[in-house]
Design a protein around this motif. Structure first.
Motif, PDB file in Angstrom:
ATOM      1  N   SER A  89       0.881  -1.164   0.099  1.00 19.48           N
ATOM      2  CA  SER A  89       0.125   0.052   0.028  1.00 19.48           C
ATOM      3  C   SER A  89       0.786   1.187  -0.008  1.00 19.48           C
ATOM      4  O   SER A  89       0.459   2.435  -0.596  1.00 19.48           O
ATOM      5  CB  SER A  89      -1.027  -0.105   1.101  1.00 19.48           C
TER       6      SER A  89
ATOM      7  N   LYS B  66       0.259   7.026  -6.376  1.00 24.55           N
ATOM      8  CA  LYS B  66      -0.674   7.947  -6.407  1.00 24.55           C
ATOM      9  C   LYS B  66      -0.524   9.358  -6.105  1.00 24.55           C
ATOM     10  O   LYS B  66      -1.097  10.184  -6.632  1.00 24.55           O
ATOM     11  CB  LYS B  66      -2.094   7.339  -5.314  1.00 24.55           C
TER      12      LYS B  66
ATOM     13  N   PHE C 141      -6.138   4.888   0.336  1.00 22.90           N
ATOM     14  CA  PHE C 141      -7.541   5.102  -0.404  1.00 22.90           C
ATOM     15  C   PHE C 141      -8.237   6.517  -0.299  1.00 22.90           C
ATOM     16  O   PHE C 141      -8.761   6.806  -0.925  1.00 22.90           O
ATOM     17  CB  PHE C 141      -8.470   4.047   0.744  1.00 22.90           C
ATOM     18  N   SER C 142      -7.738   7.105   1.121  1.00 17.91           N
ATOM     19  CA  SER C 142      -8.008   8.724   0.971  1.00 17.91           C
ATOM     20  C   SER C 142      -7.450   9.255   0.041  1.00 17.91           C
ATOM     21  O   SER C 142      -8.175  10.410  -0.750  1.00 17.91           O
ATOM     22  CB  SER C 142      -7.593   9.141   2.246  1.00 17.91           C
TER      23      SER C 142
ATOM     24  N   ARG D 142      -6.860   8.259  -3.119  1.00 22.34           N
ATOM     25  CA  ARG D 142      -7.428   7.704  -4.427  1.00 22.34           C
ATOM     26  C   ARG D 142      -8.740   8.583  -4.310  1.00 22.34           C
ATOM     27  O   ARG D 142      -9.398   9.060  -5.354  1.00 22.34           O
ATOM     28  CB  ARG D 142      -7.647   6.470  -4.320  1.00 22.34           C
ATOM     29  N   TYR D 143      -9.401   8.975  -3.245  1.00 21.52           N
ATOM     30  CA  TYR D 143     -10.892   9.514  -3.066  1.00 21.52           C
ATOM     31  C   TYR D 143     -10.737  10.918  -3.575  1.00 21.52           C
ATOM     32  O   TYR D 143     -11.339  11.291  -4.385  1.00 21.52           O
ATOM     33  CB  TYR D 143     -11.394   9.320  -1.883  1.00 21.52           C
TER      34      TYR D 143
ATOM     35  N   LYS E 239     -14.134   8.957  -5.920  1.00 12.89           N
ATOM     36  CA  LYS E 239     -14.899   7.611  -5.957  1.00 12.89           C
ATOM     37  C   LYS E 239     -15.262   7.473  -4.467  1.00 12.89           C
ATOM     38  O   LYS E 239     -14.370   7.296  -3.625  1.00 12.89           O
ATOM     39  CB  LYS E 239     -14.053   6.332  -6.316  1.00 12.89           C
TER      40      LYS E 239
ATOM     41  N   ASP F 244     -13.799   4.653  -2.286  1.00 20.15           N
ATOM     42  CA  ASP F 244     -12.498   4.621  -1.570  1.00 20.15           C
ATOM     43  C   ASP F 244     -12.453   5.658  -0.503  1.00 20.15           C
ATOM     44  O   ASP F 244     -11.584   5.383   0.483  1.00 20.15           O
ATOM     45  CB  ASP F 244     -11.457   5.621  -2.792  1.00 20.15           C
TER      46      ASP F 244
END
Length: 173
Positions: A76, A83, A127-128, A130-131, A136, A139
């Protein structure tokens, strides 16, 4: 590195024995926290219990559960670096630095809370990010989920829940 370190042996390292007692109570369906300092050990306790349920209770099983979370944190971390638009070579270098950090590497071979907590935070940050990059909602939900899971390991996880909430308020403004 795992093979070089060879973390096998059914004995506690550092304070593994304290956390192992909680896992044993979970396995015996008698979950209760004898010490207030262990109140946030819910997620990692059940995670370790799942490994012990399949492999039998041992410190080897508990260490394996931490190694799996540590590996998820490493993967990750690379994803987070990419990312955040780090070039591949830099992302690999950063990931190798985390992976070979004496604290991360050493504690990944125990059942201590340091590496699982760090892994949950890294996954939450991935994930944050990515959001905020792609908007999305799944995410964002996963970012909050892993932030809450970090709280299920250490109280400091609350900081990441508040930080993500604050970032969302600014983003939605």
């Amino acid at each position: 590195m795992i093979f070089l370190i060879n973390p096998s042996g059914d004995f506690p390292l550092n304070d593994d024995w304290v956390y192992a007692k909680i896992v044993r109570t979970i396995l015996n369906a008698d979950l209760h926290f004898r010490d207030g300092g262990n109140a946030n050990f819910v997620f990692q306790g059940f995670w370790g219990a799942a490994f012990c349920w399949f492999l039998g209770f041992s410190f080897n099983s508990l260490r394996l559960s931490t190694l799996v979370l540590g590996a998820a944190g490493i993967v990750s971390f690379y994803g987070l670096a990419r990312k955040l638009q780090a070039p591949p070579f830099l992302a690999v270098t950063m990931t190798a630095t985390l992976m070979s950090n004496p604290f991360y590497l050493g504690l990944a071979h125990t059942f201590m809370t340091d590496v699982p907590f760090t892994a949950m935070v890294i996954i939450s940050l991935l994930f944050s990010a990515r959001y905020f990059a792609e908007n999305k909602k799944m995410d964002l939900a996963l970012g909050f989920l892993f932030a809450f899971l970090s709280l299920g390991i250490r109280q400091y996880g609350l900081i990441f829940i508040f930080a993500l909430s604050f970032a969302c308020m600014i983003h939605w403004r």
